[in-house]
Design a protein around this motif. Structure first.
Motif, short mmCIF file in Angstrom:
data_model
loop_
_atom_site.label_atom_id
_atom_site.label_comp_id
_atom_site.label_asym_id
_atom_site.label_seq_id
_atom_site.Cartn_x
_atom_site.Cartn_y
_atom_site.Cartn_z
N LEU C 87 0.86 -1.20 0.00
CA LEU C 87 0.00 0.00 0.00
C LEU C 87 0.89 1.24 0.00
CD1 LEU C 87 -2.70 -1.12 2.60
CD2 LEU C 87 -3.02 -0.83 0.13
N PHE C 90 2.08 2.99 3.00
CA PHE C 90 3.18 2.38 3.77
C PHE C 90 4.52 2.48 3.03
CE2 PHE C 90 -0.26 -0.62 5.58
CZ PHE C 90 -0.48 0.22 6.66
N LEU C 334 -3.71 -10.23 12.58
CA LEU C 334 -5.11 -9.83 12.47
C LEU C 334 -5.92 -10.94 11.79
CD1 LEU C 334 -5.44 -6.10 11.37
CD2 LEU C 334 -5.32 -7.07 13.66
N GLU D 51 -12.00 -7.75 6.01
CA GLU D 51 -11.83 -6.88 7.19
C GLU D 51 -10.37 -6.50 7.41
OE1 GLU D 51 -15.09 -8.63 10.27
OE2 GLU D 51 -13.83 -10.08 9.21
N VAL D 52 -9.50 -7.45 7.17
CA VAL D 52 -8.07 -7.17 7.34
C VAL D 52 -7.65 -6.06 6.37
CG1 VAL D 52 -5.76 -8.12 7.02
CG2 VAL D 52 -7.48 -9.44 8.26
N LEU D 53 -8.09 -6.18 5.13
CA LEU D 53 -7.74 -5.16 4.15
C LEU D 53 -8.34 -3.81 4.54
CD1 LEU D 53 -8.00 -7.22 0.85
CD2 LEU D 53 -5.95 -6.09 1.74
N ASP D 54 -9.54 -3.83 5.05
CA ASP D 54 -10.15 -2.57 5.51
C ASP D 54 -9.28 -1.91 6.56
OD1 ASP D 54 -12.29 -2.73 3.85
OD2 ASP D 54 -13.73 -3.39 5.38
N ARG D 55 -8.86 -2.71 7.52
CA ARG D 55 -8.07 -2.17 8.63
C ARG D 55 -6.71 -1.65 8.13
NH1 ARG D 55 -6.87 0.57 13.01
NH2 ARG D 55 -5.31 -0.37 14.36
N LEU D 56 -6.07 -2.40 7.30
CA LEU D 56 -4.75 -1.97 6.83
C LEU D 56 -4.87 -0.75 5.92
CD1 LEU D 56 -1.98 -3.35 7.58
CD2 LEU D 56 -3.96 -4.75 8.10
N ASN D 57 -5.90 -0.72 5.11
CA ASN D 57 -6.12 0.48 4.30
C ASN D 57 -6.36 1.70 5.18
OD1 ASN D 57 -6.02 0.14 1.36
ND2 ASN D 57 -7.50 -1.49 1.72
#
Ligand code: PLP
Ligand code: PLP
Lengths: 436, 480, 480, 436
Positions: C87, C90, C334, D51-57
């Motif tokens: 991303l 980052f 996560l 959800e993981v992608l949501d959080r990292l985004n």
């Protein structure tokens, strides 16, 4: 040299010497002077990668990207696991072409064979090709498969996606076949009208389920009527919906077609997507496009080849019934990996989540005073009327939500597994606001 | 033996999960519910990854080695194209968002069509067609409409040289035309006399690729255009061979009225194992009104999709074309610019002539003279002398990690091998391929059996294609 | 023969260009200017791509097949980790941007350290160390400082079991300690008596991985901790084997004072052909003041880097650690959550025991009983009987596409093969590997030469390592 | 099962049967009850990929990404061609580990061999290892290489990047060696002070050029002085600068080290980067870390292996002088592909563009009243004083520009090839505004 050319000046000289000409211009002497290009092309000078990326980023940034989407109408916002593009973008897959040389193309051939198997499984039919351009062209190719000298007209429900109808109409101009429209009543094909419209001289009836308005049609009944009339029944289907709803094979369709985009291909402003086609074994040799078959080598090892090529344009030329050459191989590969990644249960969960979300949303919306809905069974899309679409969509957009698609004065909603309760409740409350 | 994904499937394995949901479950109405669930694979993540990684390793692409597949322009596919085509601002926009929300996408399409019009000398263009053949059909439908609108209903015949690609006659047929084949002259070009004989009141048009599929420039193109135009016909340009002529001569200037391009050839978008391609169709002004809808237009500083056009042949595809493929082609054209495109063609032609010069004494070239971006040579003499066919030569190349030329096309040349090196290959690569081809010809004389047995280094040897067509097995049978 | 990039180099080839610039050129002062330009490669794009693609195809990774390399935890590397680590938010932030502008990065690091502290039972943690060995050194320096601050200057000895990984004694040495080796008991664990004998006033601490490198849980750990602590020493936990115990037992609860983790093992960040890894170091409260600076902290809702800490051992690395590796590990944690981590350990242990059960009658296991996430077996008997060594077995595995176990480690087991299947491998994969290993043992008896000759399917056969070390050729000599 | 585990319940049962235990708990009976974990770990439940992608985004979006950057100070914003990450991210490279089995690791081994060659070429030295953790640790490892019983202290210029000095200081605490600081005068190492500080008992002098303040030091002179004193000369260098400026080999450095990040590795908030190390042949066997060497197989085919392993921890254990095990292989691979992609001329162009941009910027800035600069030769970084850094950086930030780094009350500027004239002129005009 500019661009992606590896030649040094020395290389060029050496090559010219071997050819026996003085300069590159000499290679173009066959071009008639009268038409030869005189100046440079009037397009900008080549740019460095830095500049190209700047420009493309600038263009991409001019588009509004919604995180939350309630619009479908032929293009569906599904979750695509990271693994799908990681694998599909392996450069061997990307930079190969049609597997004319099977010995060094077993990978893509096997993937296509797996794709065909998955499409057969989804549709409940016996044979599948390796993809055509899109769902609309798949429907048109299906129509061509059904036509005979005697029966060349095609009936299609008015509740089919208008883009499919439009493409079919364009196609029909080639053969002069007529397209007969079966009317809809309240977003559902009028079953009672089919027989009268088709008569006994129609090649096929094309129905879509869930149809353009999201309604799950009575495909069994339509199929029976069509067969009684001696026609072929072509089902245009949403692949995801087939995890929940009757498969074309179950209600006797002769051909199933559909838009494969929901299977792991991004929205991408409309393309590339892929059209899938499956049919009964009887119609196998009428299928257009590439088909992969299983074979074996001298040592008896299982392998895969392009097969039934006698149907195809490069062999049959003007007697071919389809001209398809390049197809949607990479989109089909993506769909294959997507289906394998989601798996039997995962794809079921996706379908069920789409379904539940849409039903919850509809339930909530229909509680709002002034919003009217119909009560046909549906998958993940449905129509409402009574709401000011412009106003609603503006408000939703302000909240980062892409709202329903306006179909005349009504609204076509869609949910997928990417919508959650919070989103839906938010949309409902905004709709409520708009109504008061 | 490489297993199928279904053969590593195990009930209850899964690799992707959805978030928890607090939305209640709704019942599926029984009468519409599916009976038995489809048997899709059930595999773990690691097995999924290993399976498709292994399949990729059994696939030869341009990135793996030389790929001189004639008529397919297997040039280098720039990695930056993949980067731009994966920008979220392109991948995550819904085709039914408003024009206002998709100005970037529309501008890109408009810019691209403007540049492609300039490159080809056309007046306007549609980005809709999905591939070359689809473009052909689209162009032919426009030609049909053109004649219809003029009341020329007798114009039912499309002329196609006998050297043409199979899609040309097939597209003409699918578009509802009759097809008349024109023989080639001794020099490999269209026989002008035969063309004159063939044209008539019924001539709707001529389809041509120039250079033709022999890699020879049709130097009588101006006369040909005249003959066809005088008969009231139109000239259709199959753009598959545009890689030979960018910046050198424009189809529009040669007299062509309609053209399709193969973005996946000339403009470096990857072939993806067989597609998606993209086949934009351009046309002269008098045909512009027939272009498919919607088409992208500009008004002031704003771009929009023009849906209304009474005379249009209608839609040929959902939405607006293979957008992400357009992004790649656009990236490529921006990267090369005017000079880069011109250089691409010039070096493509240089490379082909160089290989031809090195090979023509061994593998006969049926027509003398220079070639353009590709050439056809034949294994006919070799076959007569040694029994080694074009197919045998092809299979022997596989053992050297080289993708063979297109074989047995064009049909008018026996034992044809159609070689298109493209401009992105270096002299070292060409020399290596020539050396290998020359050594194969030597081996053909000394030890032909070795070539009949080829390939031996591949994961599988020659497959029984006859059996595959006779008893088609087109899917895996899942036994439970 | 695969060429080197320098061998496909040609003067004047190039593949990347910069934008034009309107900035004037400035002269380089002669007295500082470089004489001869370095001979970096000059290759075209397509050759560049083919070269490194070809090199990738000569490299075996987890994605290519089973990789039970003991002590390295070669588990599946999730693709989503790569996505999050790429991303732009980052990858494109400068380490010297203000805390206010990098709250997302700091929050991630803080969250990650909090979760890792919970998993290990530690009080605080630094994300700085670059790899496991670097973490060891960092932890040891903290221990050193701890003793120094207490005036315990005599504490110069680090105890290390003889089964320990080479980095443990090496790190202790590099950190300026003396190293004393502790023999193992008959059951493979540390010999308590020997430990008691070894500890003394000079004991700075004991380094231990638990389970140890034999894959055996040191069940006397509580006593060991007591012995070391009572001598005023500290317990250091080498976290390379954390994959066995997540959610089962915490190093902190076992009595360890300092720990490093290998994010590139337990937490699924890719090994990248040898790194980058990441080796966060956690510690008990009494050692927290010695952690390296800067460390990420939270105040209210704001995250910041704490640079000031008088007692800190100082910086051990530029900036704040392998940030993108942290992103991957965070993504992984996560994804799995508490139960997922616990399951990972439980299944890792199940897999190892399963393989051990299938193999132990053929390849001797030097210590009886159950193992944890890995086990050591030996080819010693095989070698005596057939002449086939652990190395031969390893090379034979290569021919089956299986990466061999770690061989000849730990040093205390002759002809050791250390097998760590990891939890992401299915029973089918384990069964296949066991079948292959069993058949190798059979072949050893029937046709040992076949195994001495292995590998034969690889791009190269066994290399002369002795010669390589005797006459080192460490670079290509560019001749012009 | 959660996570990435393929086991079905049946699989688990079957495996337990073979092992001969009743359940998985039975495998953990060796764990002393007293310390065994009782409850669940107190971390959140596992999340789906969505959800993981949501959080990292969400986290990524909380960071400010600048398109235009004028900050360096140890981390440099260079252009990375798309081809670099396309190739480096091939999963074979990513998911392999240290090439202990050379026969199936020839790809990564050869790439490392190419890397070593390129580093030798850049530095003008004879041998290179396959990378260490970062530039700071490379400097520390170099110091260790130079130390002997008699000469254990290390001199280092005060103009070296403070992070390197800090890491060196941390290292020195291990051995008790002293770090002696050679002072700087006006951002340049005080050459006259070297001899006095080093005396005849110092193991080495570490200098950086261009130094922390961007100044190109007189390395030849420093090297000569050091050698005269019997010490080793260690040069810490910016790899890009070596396209323009004297190479360590040219001025007689014994060891060259540096931060390899500028070679195709992104800023990434500080890591992972890579430390490179090269040395004279004499010091070869003292180099820490992995080293790849050329060899051949039985058939005489050229191949590559990890070599000189007798130096390493796994053989030498407590007698090893370095504990490095995992290194920065993938970052080094990235650097290798980057250098091959840029090529001899491309990397020269980058260096020259950095240089020209910085000189132009400095020229313009120094014209502004109240801005003071010094006039040492420099590469692409330089100091100015007289400007209110806080104010300037705030204004630049408002315009989407990351401004210079504040070093005490002065400013450390950096340009790379990614800055263009428009950017620079804009910065200058903003600086002018701030000054008035
Ligand atoms: C000369 C020629 N025309 C047309 C086509 C058809 O293009 P497509 O495969 O994109 O449909 C091809 C492709 O092989 C071709 O070579
Ligand atoms: C038990 C053990 N400790 C420490 C290490 C060192 O870790 P790293 O390679 O990350 O420095 C390893 C790695 O192989 C290991 O297996």
């Amino acid at each position: 040299m500019t661009g992606y050319i590896p030649h040094t000046n020395e290389d060029i000289q050496k090559m010219l010497d071997v050819i026996g000409v003085d300069d590159i211009d000499a290679l173009f002497l066959n071009l008639p002077d009268a038409v030869k290009q005189k100046g440079r092309l009037n397009i900008p000078e080549g740019r460095s990668e830095i500049e190209v990326l700047d420009r493309l980023n600038e263009l991409a940034d001019k588009n509004t990207v919604y995180k939350t989407i309630f619009r479908g109408a032929g293009a569906y916002n599904h979750f695509i696991p990271s693994v799908v593009s990681s694998l599909a973008s392996r450069s061997e897959f990307l930079t190969a072409y049609t597997p004319y040389q099977p010995e060094i193309s077993q990978g893509i051939l096997q993937a296509m064979f797996e794709y065909q198997t998955m499409i057969c499984e989804l549709t409940g039919l016996e044979v599948s090709n390796a993809s055509v351009y899109d769902g609309a062209n798949a429907a048109a190719e299906a129509a061509v498969m059904c036509m005979t000298r005697k029966r060349s007209d095609i009936a299609i429900s008015d509740a089919v996606n208008p883009q499919i109808i439009a493409v079919l109409k364009s196609w029909s101009k080639a053969s002069g076949a007529q397209i007969r429209i079966v009317p809809q009543v309240d977003y559902k094909t009028d079953m009672d009208a089919i027989a009268g419209i088709m008569g006994d001289d129609c090649a096929a009836l094309i129905m879509q389920s869930p149809n353009y308005y999201g309604v799950v049609e009575d495909m069994q009944q339509a199929s029976d009527i069509t067969h009684d009339l001696g026609g072929y029944f072509v089902a245009s289907v949403n692949p995801t919906s087939l995890m929940l709803f009757q498969a074309p094979g179950e209600y006797g369709a002769d051909i199933a077609v559909g838009e494969g985009q929901p299977l792991g291909n991004p929205l991408a402003f409309g393309g590339p997507y892929l059209g899938f086609m499956a049919a009964t074994e009887k119609m196998m040799r009428k299928l257009p496009g590439r088909i992969v078959g299983q074979s074996h080598d001298k040592e008896g090892r299982r392998g895969y080849v392009l097969t039934l090529q006698a149907r195809e344009q490069h062999i049959r030329r003007e007697r071919a019934s389809s001209n398809v050459c390049s197809n949607q191989a990479h989109a089909a590969l993506t769909a294959t990996i997507y289906m394998a990644a989601m798996g039997k249960r995962g794809l079921y969960d996706v379908a069920k989540r789409c379904y539940d979300n849409a039903h919850y949303l509809k339930e909530q919306l229909c509680k709002i005073d002034g919003v009217s809905c119909n009560y046909h069974p549906f998958f993940h899309e449905f129509m409402t009327s009574g709401v000011d679409g412009k106003k609603l969509n503006q408000k939703l957009s302000d909240q980062g939500i892409l709202g329903p698609f306006e179909v005349e004065s009504s609204l076509l909603w869609c949910t997928t597994e990417l919508n959650n309760k919070d989103d839906i409740d938010k949309v409902v409350s905004i709709a409520r606001e708009v109504m008061t | 033996m490489m297993k199928l994904i279904f053969e590593i499937t195990k009930e209850d394995r899964r690799s992707v999960r959805l978030p928890m949901s607090t939305i209640p479950s709704f019942n599926i109405p029984k009468e519409y519910a599916r009976g038995q669930r489809p048997h899709l694979p059930e595999v773990s993540k690691i097995d999924l990854v290993r399976h498709y990684t292994a399949l990729s390793l059994r696939t030869h692409g341009v990135d793996n080695g030389f790929y001189p597949l004639g008529s397919c322009t297997m040039k280098y596919n720039p990695k930056v194209n993949e980067k731009t085509a994966s920008l979220v601002g392109f991948t995550n926009i819904h085709p039914l968002q408003s024009a206002q929300e998709t100005q970037g996408a529309l501008e890109l399409m408009y810019d691209l069509k403007t540049m492609l019009c300039e490159i080809t000398g056309m007046y306007d263009m549609t980005m809709q067609p999905a591939a070359g053949a689809h473009g052909e059909w689209t162009g032919l439908m426009m030609m049909k409409k053109y004649h219809e609108m003029r009341g020329d209903t007798q114009k039912r015949v499309i002329l196609v040289p006998d050297s043409a690609h199979g899609t040309n006659p097939a597209s003409a047929h699918v578009a509802g035309f009759d097809v008349k084949s024109i023989p080639s002259a001794a020099d490999g070009g269209v026989d002008l006399e035969a063309l004159r004989d063939a044209v008539g009141d019924d001539t709707a048009g001529l389809m041509l690729t120039n250079p033709n599929t022999l890699g020879i420039f049709e130097s009588r193109i101006v006369e040909m255009a005249k003959i066809v135009h005088e008969a009231g016909g139109l000239l259709y340009y199959d753009g598959a061979n545009l890689n030979a002529i960018m910046g050198q001569v424009r189809p529009g200037d040669m007299g062509f009225d309609v053209i399709h391009l193969n973005l996946h050839k000339t403009f470096s978008t990857p072939h993806g194992g067989g597609g998606p391609g993209s086949g934009p169709v351009g046309c002269a002004k008098r045909l512009a009104q027939f272009l498919p809808t919607p088409n992208v237009e500009k008004k002031g500083d704003t771009y929009f999709l023009q849906h209304d056009n009474e005379d249009s042949i209608g839609s040929v595809k959902s939405f607006y074309g293979h957008f992400l493929t357009l992004v790649r082609a656009y990236t490529y054209i921006l990267s090369l610019g005017a000079d880069g495109l011109s250089d691409a063609s010039r070096i493509a032609v240089l490379n082909a002539n160089y290989m031809m010069a090195r090979l023509k004494d061994t593998y006969t070239v049926p027509f003398n003279g220079l070639c353009m971006h590709e050439f056809v040579m034949t294994a006919q003499k070799l076959k007569e002398e040694t029994g080694i066919s074009a197919m045998d030569v092809a299979k022997a190349l596989l053992d050297e990690g080289i993708h063979p030329p297109t074989v047995y096309f064009p049909l008018i040349v026996k034992e044809a091998m159609m070689v298109e090196p493209t401009e992105t290959e270096s002299i070292e690569t060409l020399d290596h391929a020539c050396d290998v081809l020359l050594s194969i010809a030597r081996i053909a004389k000394e030890d032909p059996q070795q070539l009949h047995d080829a390939p031996v280094t591949t994961v599988i040897s020659r497959l029984d294609e006859v059996e595959a067509a006779r008893n088609p097995i087109l899917r895996y049978s899942i036994s439970l």
